[in-house]
Design a protein around this motif. Structure first.
Motif, PDB file in Angstrom:
ATOM      1  N   ILE A  30       0.840  -1.204   0.000  1.00 47.14           N
ATOM      2  CA  ILE A  30       0.000   0.000   0.000  1.00 47.14           C
ATOM      3  C   ILE A  30       0.874   1.252   0.000  1.00 47.14           C
ATOM      4  O   ILE A  30       0.626   2.205  -0.745  1.00 47.14           O
ATOM      5  CB  ILE A  30      -0.940  -0.007   1.224  1.00 47.14           C
ATOM      6  CG1 ILE A  30      -1.950  -1.148   1.110  1.00 47.14           C
ATOM      7  CG2 ILE A  30      -1.672   1.334   1.352  1.00 47.14           C
ATOM      8  CD1 ILE A  30      -2.709  -1.413   2.393  1.00 47.14           C
ATOM      9  N   ALA A  31       1.921   1.234   0.824  1.00 51.72           N
ATOM     10  CA  ALA A  31       2.815   2.390   0.911  1.00 51.72           C
ATOM     11  C   ALA A  31       3.573   2.613  -0.394  1.00 51.72           C
ATOM     12  O   ALA A  31       3.705   3.748  -0.873  1.00 51.72           O
ATOM     13  CB  ALA A  31       3.792   2.206   2.072  1.00 51.72           C
ATOM     14  N   VAL A  32       4.085   1.532  -0.980  1.00 54.27           N
ATOM     15  CA  VAL A  32       4.851   1.636  -2.221  1.00 54.27           C
ATOM     16  C   VAL A  32       3.979   2.187  -3.346  1.00 54.27           C
ATOM     17  O   VAL A  32       4.386   3.073  -4.104  1.00 54.27           O
ATOM     18  CB  VAL A  32       5.442   0.268  -2.609  1.00 54.27           C
ATOM     19  CG1 VAL A  32       5.926   0.259  -4.047  1.00 54.27           C
ATOM     20  CG2 VAL A  32       6.589  -0.095  -1.676  1.00 54.27           C
ATOM     21  N   LEU A  33       2.768   1.670  -3.469  1.00 57.69           N
ATOM     22  CA  LEU A  33       1.871   2.121  -4.523  1.00 57.69           C
ATOM     23  C   LEU A  33       1.483   3.587  -4.325  1.00 57.69           C
ATOM     24  O   LEU A  33       1.469   4.374  -5.276  1.00 57.69           O
ATOM     25  CB  LEU A  33       0.615   1.252  -4.560  1.00 57.69           C
ATOM     26  CG  LEU A  33       0.826  -0.220  -4.943  1.00 57.69           C
ATOM     27  CD1 LEU A  33      -0.487  -0.982  -4.818  1.00 57.69           C
ATOM     28  CD2 LEU A  33       1.385  -0.349  -6.354  1.00 57.69           C
ATOM     29  N   ALA A  34       1.156   3.955  -3.092  1.00 55.60           N
ATOM     30  CA  ALA A  34       0.770   5.343  -2.824  1.00 55.60           C
ATOM     31  C   ALA A  34       1.935   6.287  -3.100  1.00 55.60           C
ATOM     32  O   ALA A  34       1.745   7.377  -3.661  1.00 55.60           O
ATOM     33  CB  ALA A  34       0.307   5.488  -1.375  1.00 55.60           C
TER      34      ALA A  34
END
Length: 268
Positions: A30-34
């Protein structure tokens, strides 16, 4: 143009990938995509600022705080107030300090983390919070007209791993009042562009492409549908992973997840 990105907390999202990724891996994803989506928006000269609306500001700061110096530290809880940016605040409880790299800014940053009130849950409500902030900070009169006309609002999901600056700027070349960038199966909406002060109800959810087109028709405005690889490919399922371009799957930031996802894809 101002971009609004809704971001869930760091533990409940991507549940459909739980068969291959443990909770820590899903949180990292989630963090990487955001970070990719927000970083791409900030890299576009067409985007004046990016508002990330979330119920979990500390997770958002950990994921995004390194991208640019953020907005000034918070003073109160009103949407759009400094506290709504999610920056550490004295008295916020254990661990408040240090959760937001660079949280002390010397002026309004291009990246703002906006707190979604618990009383207004859900994706569409998060977008309303962001839009209200854009309209409310565009002038005491509430007008959102700039030198080139009305301020455009870009809604972007936070899980578009193939999104590029060219994709973002291509949406601005459309001359329709409403621009809908659909997902890869042409059923949902991954990005939406409209005037910030336009009377338009967000209708994200199942079948949101048709719902947004119907909303535009109801409001008597033209809507253009855009389908590009970078705007269409999100990442919620193993099928989505298999559809990603090879160069996206091979990115360093996804390397820890690559093996597990590919192995699961080959087993299905």
């Amino acid at each position: 143009m101002v971009a609004v990105v809704p971001l869930r907390d760091g533990f409940s999202g991507k549940s459909r990938l739980a068969v291959v990724l443990d909770p820590a891996e899903r949180s990292r994803l989630i963090a990487v995509l955001a970070r990719h989506v927000v970083g791409t928006l900030l890299a576009s000269e067409a985007v004046e600022r990016v508002l990330v609306v979330t119920s979990d500001p500390r997770f958002a700061w950990r994921a995004l705080g390194s991208l640019v110096p953020p907005a000034p530290p918070p003073l109160d809880d009103a949407p759009g107030s400094p506290r709504a940016t999610g920056a550490p605040v004295e008295g916020d409880g254990p661990g408040a300090e240090g959760d937001g790299p660079g949280a002390e800014g010397d002026g309004p940053g291009r990246l703002q983390i906006v707190l979604q009130p618990a009383s207004r849950p859900g994706l569409n409500a998060a977008l309303d919070v962001g839009r209200e902030l854009v309209v409310g900070t565009s002038g005491s009169s509430g007008a959102v007209d700039g030198p080139a006309g009305p301020v455009r609002l870009l809604v972007a999901h936070a899980d578009l791993p193939a999104l590029t600056v060219e994709d973002v700027e291509s949406l601005l070349t459309e001359d329709s009042p409403v621009v809908v960038a659909t997902d890869r199966v042409r059923a949902g909406t991954n990005l939406l562009v409209l005037d910030a002060d336009a009377p338009f109800t967000f209708r994200f959810g199942v079948g949101s492409l048709e719902a947004h087109l119907a909303e535009a028709d109801l409001r008597g405005v033209r809507a253009a549908v855009v389908h590009r690889t970078g705007t269409a490919v999100d990442l919620d399922t193993l099928d989505d992973w298999a559809e990603l371009p090879a160069d996206v799957r091979a990115r360093d930031e996804l390397s820890e997840l690559h093996r597990a996802m590919d192995r699961a894809s080959s087993d299905t």
